[in-house]
Design an enzyme around this catalytic site. Structure first.
Site, PDB file in Angstrom:
ATOM      1  N   GLY A  28     -51.917  69.129  55.627  1.00  0.00           N
ATOM      2  CA  GLY A  28     -53.208  68.862  56.263  1.00  0.00           C
ATOM      3  C   GLY A  28     -53.852  67.587  55.733  1.00  0.00           C
ATOM      4  O   GLY A  28     -54.623  66.933  56.448  1.00  0.00           O
ATOM      5  N   GLU A  40     -52.317  64.845  57.667  1.00  0.00           N
ATOM      6  CA  GLU A  40     -52.782  64.947  59.058  1.00  0.00           C
ATOM      7  C   GLU A  40     -54.213  64.417  59.184  1.00  0.00           C
ATOM      8  O   GLU A  40     -54.562  63.776  60.172  1.00  0.00           O
ATOM      9  CB  GLU A  40     -52.692  66.396  59.542  1.00  0.00           C
ATOM     10  CG  GLU A  40     -51.241  66.842  59.682  1.00  0.00           C
ATOM     11  CD  GLU A  40     -51.108  68.272  60.161  1.00  0.00           C
ATOM     12  OE1 GLU A  40     -51.630  69.173  59.464  1.00  0.00           O
ATOM     13  OE2 GLU A  40     -50.513  68.490  61.221  1.00  0.00           O
TER      14      GLU A  40
END
Ligand code: NAD
Length: 693
Positions: free
Chosen positions: A102, A105
């Site tokens: 994450g 991302e």
């Protein structure tokens, strides 16, 4: 605003700093203020550009995986990235430490990424049985191309800042003062008025994708996935990034993620992730002993590998043998192993020289006097071990930790042959010891807590996954292995061929079946062990009497032609099995795959329950860590104890009782703890026992 996200303004450039120790995971209490900050900065006309940075030792190292499997609290990562990506002023992620999952991302939601020289970037979700679910599979290919993205996402292996720069993932690499350099970087872009394009709109690279080559690569990966769903979902998601419009690919990624996150495989892999961390924790807080030099006794298969593991971890090693000739042989093997790594390009010539420089050979016990830890890896013979520990007692410095790599022997008895049993413990490495991750740390009755804590910490420093276990014949791993194998001979005699049994194992997800494994390890090891204990195994013993020791003699349960490692079924072995069955008056029958599992893996689970009951392992999850890292139990099933939960404790107990009634064999007698687990669905009762000391 929450203290986990703060905003500073440096002459019109906003710096958003995430501060959520230890690794800045994107927990709900970070996401909420982060979203508010981004919206405020988006709408603030006095802000020309935005830097996203992190406090502490790393950029966002991932999602908060304790939230997986629970209802998602908004805003989720996808909403944050979408908001970030839509901001019409330049944005840059300033990455130091690790931008994983994450975290990467989030960085992909920025127009630019700059990184500290030592930064690492990656999408390791596949290792948890997942795929990157925050747009990673759709955005990464737009920056690095589909082929590179496929490799990164399916392997889950991170890359360094320079490689990321070369691949197009990072726009600049800086040494030192990352924050100032990031501010200057984005200020310059704001001053020039661009260009800055959201990653979602950058599909130039994708248009050049060679889909045929991509599909060939994907087929190759499918072959290696061995039944795991996540790598295949990753392949599909990256392919979608190439073939579908951005929003459709993003929606497909979401759907694939939702399916994986709810799957047993991903639950199993997440269980193992936590289990490995839990296994390395010891209660209490003791001062550890200092370990500067390590001694290894015996330069055979295990001693050589153990010595390499420590040299690789940066420790100087004294290697002791019984003669100059044996020492020379041992050191030559070590040198050859390093040369193979150099030839495979996994080690530089320089590093090889440096590692070989760590070794000091000796045939005199007195040379072990300056070692802080001494590991004995001589022959598996109590008399030999006692003699060695007696000598160590005389020469080792006070406080030195004295360890044995014994596979089965009673470490309390070995400890009793010294005047310092508090310093004695087991360090059970797996072969090849420089490669295999698992280390069973055996706590003997009198082992001191600080000696134990020292080796648990040391294990981490040499890259091992440590599990603390208690003393019993074979400890956790080999004792359960014996239970798994206890019905193999009977199954052969009743009509199951080695190939059929091995296939049932590989279908289950094991890298190989028990007969392939026996041939690889050498059938003579078990033979010697049986003879020492007055046990017999009619088929395996006969093979050994015929000199069929497995791969090393070219023949075992299978044939290995011309030095090949590929097992070929041997009609002679099948005839031998038929003859022995006839001698015993056993009529062959067809045996189902279910029965094979019930008579091998159910006893495995049952023995695990007994081990928990006896306090030989502290937690069911420790047993899972042993079996996944040391014996190839499929990660997608989470280890034998986790798998027992999936299979259903009640079913296992019922079938064990059935086989117990039919055969009267002890391995089938359900452990009381297994019966309790069948009722409650959890192994909890075992977790309070602690290791018997
Ligand atoms: P090995 O026969 O390959 O090596 C043993 C070495 O110890 C030989 O080189 C021998 O010369 C040396 N040696 C014997 N007595 C010695 C002494 N008094 N002082 C110094 N050196 C001495 O055996 P191995 O497979 O490496 O096994 C070593 C130990 O590790 C055994 O206790 C075994 O049970 C255990 N172990 C083996 C494996 C495996 O897969 N081979 C795995 C885990 C543990």
């Amino acid at each position: 605003m929450s203290s986990s996200v703060s905003v500073a303004n440096e002459g019109g450039i906003a710096i958003v700093t995430i501060d959520n120790p230890p690794v800045n995971a994107l927990s709900f209490h970070v996401r909420e203020p982060l979203m508010q900050a981004l919206i405020a900065l988006r709408d603030d006309a006095s802000v020309a550009a935005i830097v996203i940075a992190c406090a502490g030792r790393t950029f966002v190292a991932g999602a908060d995986i304790t939230e997986f499997g629970k209802p998602v609290r908004q805003p989720d990562l996808r909403a944050i990235v979408a908001t970030l990506e839509a901001i019409a002023k330049p944005t840059v992620a300033a990455i130091h430490g690790t931008a994983f999952g994450g975290g990467l991302e989030l960085a992909l939601g920025c127009h630019f990424r700059v990184a500290d020289q030592g930064a690492k970037l990656g999408l390791p979700e596949v290792k948890l049985g997942l795929l990157p679910g925050g747009g990673g599979t759709v955005r990464l290919p737009r920056l690095v191309g589909a082929a590179k993205a496929l490799k990164m996402i399916v392997s889950g292996t991170p890359i360094g800042a320079d490689e990321a720069h070369g691949a197009g993932l990072v726009d600049a690499v800086f040494a030192g003062d990352l924050s100032t350099r990031a501010v200057n970087f984005v200020r310059e872009i704001a001053r020039k008025g661009g260009p800055f394009t959201p990653v979602r709109d950058r599909d130039e690279l994708l248009r050049g994708t060679d889909l045929a080559a991509f599909d060939a690569e994907a087929a190759d990966l499918a072959g290696k996935a061995r039944g795991l769903e996540a790598p295949m979902a990753c392949v599909q998601a990256v392919r979608n990034a190439v073939t579908l419009p951005f929003d459709e690919a993003l929606a497909a990624e979401r759907a694939l993620f939702a399916k994986l996150v709810a799957s047993d495989q991903s639950r199993a892999q997440r269980h193992l992730f936590f289990a490995e961390r839990e296994a390395a924790k010891l209660p209490g807080n003791v001062v550890k002993r200092r370990i500067a030099r390590v001694g290894v006794i015996g330069a055979g298969t295990m001693g050589g590998g153990i010595a390499m593991a420590f040299a690789n971890g940066g420790f100087p090693v004294t290697l002791l043998e019984t003669s100059q000739e044996a020492l020379r042989r041992g050191l030559a093997t070590i040198e050859k192993n390093y040369a193979v790594s150099v030839a495979r390009r996994s080690l530089s010539e320089d590093a090889k020289r440096q590692r070989l420089g760590q070794f000091k050979g000796s045939i005199d016990h007195a040379d072990l006097a300056d070692c802080d830890l001494i590991i004995e890896a001589a022959f598996e013979d109590m008399a030999v071990k006692k003699e060695i520990f007696g000598k160590l007692d005389a020469v080792a410095k006070p406080g030195a930790i004295l360890a044995t790599n014994t596979s089965y022997l009673d470490i309390d008895e070995i400890a009793a042959s010294t005047s310092r049993p508090q310093d004695v413990l087991g360090l059970h490495f797996f072969s090849p010891a420089n490669v295999m991750k698992l280390l069973e740390i055996v706590r003997a009755q009198k082992t001191a807590p600080d000696a134990l804590a020292t080796v648990v910490d040391l294990a981490r420093r040499i890259g091992k996954v440590a599990v603390v276990v208690g003393v019993c014949h074979g400890f956790v791993g080999n004792r359960m292995l014996a239970a798994r194998g206890s019905e193999l001979e009977a199954l052969l005699l009743e009509g199951a061929a080695p190939t059929q049994i091995d296939k049932a194992f590989t279908d289950f997800g094991w890298p190989m079946g028990p007969f392939q494994m026996g041939d690889l390890a050498g059938l003579d090891i078990g033979w010697r062990n049986r003879k020492a204990r007055g046990l017999t195994a009619v088929i395996a013993d006969t093979l050994c009497e015929q000199g069929r020791f497995g791969q090393k003699t070219g023949r075992g349960f299978y044939l290995y032609e011309n030095g090949s490692r590929t097992p070929v079924p041997d009609p002679e072995v099948e005839a031998l099995i038929r003859d022995k069955a006839a001698e015993k008056g056993i009529a062959p029958r067809t045996i189902s795959a279910d029965e094979l599992i019930e008579r091998t893996l159910y006893p495995l689970v049952n023995e695990g329950a007994k081990i928990l009951e006896e306090g030989i392992a502290a937690r069911a999850s420790d047993i899972d860590v042993v079996w996944v890292n040391g014996y190839g139990f499929p990660v997608g099933k989470g280890g034998p104890m986790f798998w027992a939960g999936l299979e259903g404790g009640a079913r296992i107990v019922e079938r064990l009782e059935y086989w117990h009634e039919r055969t009267g064999k002890d391995v089938f007698k359900p452990a009381p703890l297994l019966k309790r687990m069948a009722e409650t669905g959890s192994w909890e009762a075992g977790s309070t026992a602690g290791i018997r000391g």
